[in-house]
Design a protein around this motif. Sequence first.
Motif, PDB file in Angstrom:
ATOM      1  N   CYS A  68       4.276   0.817   6.865  1.00 23.77           N
ATOM      2  CA  CYS A  68       5.523   0.737   6.109  1.00 23.77           C
ATOM      3  C   CYS A  68       6.648   1.529   6.760  1.00 23.77           C
ATOM      4  O   CYS A  68       7.816   1.108   6.712  1.00 23.77           O
ATOM      5  N   ASP A 120       1.011  -0.454  -8.019  1.00 24.15           N
ATOM      6  CA  ASP A 120       0.940  -1.911  -8.168  1.00 24.15           C
ATOM      7  C   ASP A 120       1.309  -2.297  -9.595  1.00 24.15           C
ATOM      8  O   ASP A 120       0.491  -2.798 -10.367  1.00 24.15           O
ATOM      9  N   PRO A 167      -2.925  -6.313  -8.027  1.00 21.69           N
ATOM     10  CA  PRO A 167      -3.463  -5.065  -7.488  1.00 21.69           C
ATOM     11  C   PRO A 167      -3.852  -5.205  -6.022  1.00 21.69           C
ATOM     12  O   PRO A 167      -4.393  -6.227  -5.593  1.00 21.69           O
ATOM     13  N   ASN A 168      -3.546  -4.171  -5.257  1.00 26.13           N
ATOM     14  CA  ASN A 168      -3.921  -4.126  -3.845  1.00 26.13           C
ATOM     15  C   ASN A 168      -5.219  -3.335  -3.729  1.00 26.13           C
ATOM     16  O   ASN A 168      -5.281  -2.184  -4.159  1.00 26.13           O
ATOM     17  N   PRO A 169      -6.267  -3.926  -3.167  1.00 24.59           N
ATOM     18  CA  PRO A 169      -7.552  -3.227  -3.112  1.00 24.59           C
ATOM     19  C   PRO A 169      -7.590  -2.069  -2.116  1.00 24.59           C
ATOM     20  O   PRO A 169      -8.519  -1.255  -2.140  1.00 24.59           O
ATOM     21  N   ALA A 170      -6.591  -1.979  -1.240  1.00 22.17           N
ATOM     22  CA  ALA A 170      -6.575  -0.891  -0.263  1.00 22.17           C
ATOM     23  C   ALA A 170      -6.378   0.443  -0.972  1.00 22.17           C
ATOM     24  O   ALA A 170      -5.761   0.515  -2.036  1.00 22.17           O
ATOM     25  N   ASN A 217       4.454   5.553   0.294  1.00 19.23           N
ATOM     26  CA  ASN A 217       5.171   4.402   0.832  1.00 19.23           C
ATOM     27  C   ASN A 217       6.515   4.829   1.402  1.00 19.23           C
ATOM     28  O   ASN A 217       7.060   5.875   1.036  1.00 19.23           O
ATOM     29  N   ARG A 234       8.762  -4.126   4.037  1.00 12.54           N
ATOM     30  CA  ARG A 234       7.349  -4.511   4.026  1.00 12.54           C
ATOM     31  C   ARG A 234       7.042  -5.452   2.867  1.00 12.54           C
ATOM     32  O   ARG A 234       6.507  -6.543   3.053  1.00 12.54           O
ATOM     33  N   HIS A 235       7.386  -5.059   1.634  1.00 12.97           N
ATOM     34  CA  HIS A 235       7.081  -5.898   0.470  1.00 12.97           C
ATOM     35  C   HIS A 235       8.132  -6.976   0.264  1.00 12.97           C
ATOM     36  O   HIS A 235       7.828  -8.045  -0.262  1.00 12.97           O
ATOM     37  N   ARG A 283      10.710  -4.169  -6.709  1.00 14.87           N
ATOM     38  CA  ARG A 283       9.477  -3.652  -7.285  1.00 14.87           C
ATOM     39  C   ARG A 283       9.784  -2.690  -8.424  1.00 14.87           C
ATOM     40  O   ARG A 283      10.843  -2.070  -8.481  1.00 14.87           O
TER      41      ARG A 283
END
Length: 278
Positions: free
Chosen positions: A171, A198, A203-206, A211, A228-229, A233
């Motif tokens: 990022c 999130d 949801p992001n599993p990482a 950020n 990046r996104h 948000r």
Amino acid sequence: MNVLIRLGYEIEITCGQPTEVIALLDPHPDLAGNMVRSSGVQIEPSVPNRTYIDPYGNSCLRLTAPAGAMRLSRDSLVEVEGRPDQWDETAQECSVSDLPDEALGYLLASRYCETDLMMAQAWELFGNVAPGWTRVRAIFDYVNSHLTFGYEHARATRTAAEAWRERVGVCRDFAHLAITLCRCMNIPARYANGYLGDIGVAPNPAPMDFNAWCEIWLEDRWFTLDARHNEPRIGRVVIARGRDATDIPLIHSFGPHQLTMFRVWTDEAHEAGFPALQ
């Protein structure tokens, strides 16, 4: 409607000898009124420490880490606006002569944002794009598609020009490249880091991480954009702002250190459910 966000960190570093450390890990001073509850900064082993405000208005923790392991942790509940980043498709650029003093410095090159190396490329790509919001969005769309994100691509010394050539990054690289291209087009741009959970997205599993994103000056204010996104948000909580990552390292030591533990959390919460940090 506002949202409550539980956020915090547990970080351990190891030093071979007593070492001066500066840490920027907690919500920005502008958000002091948003703090609902906090454990305060916990330092193990306990050492003398103090906070100060740097030239960019950020709160910095200063201490001497002892030889061996030292752990920093904090668990907080913060209330923020529950709406996404506010964008304005009608926002216009300012001429350099009309920029306020606070924004002018964010047109200059900095450690990771080499406007001199990227100037010709920026004007070739965006010189014919309508100025204002349209041009800014074109820059962020370009960076989002030009770079491939991956934690395996992380490199602390990568600059914007190197990210552009290598076409990979994390990022901070997305932010540095977008900032550089904006500055080349005489659009003030600064670097921000903080917490981003999130909320309102899949949801992001990482594992959770800090950020980095950008703030761009158009008309008479700063707008938050994220290369990046690349979409508005909900729930950003700023830690610090500066010219680039050099100005606002999460942890800076004046001597070698090893990162031996790193855990960050950012989740939508309810005040009723605020157990102590485990």
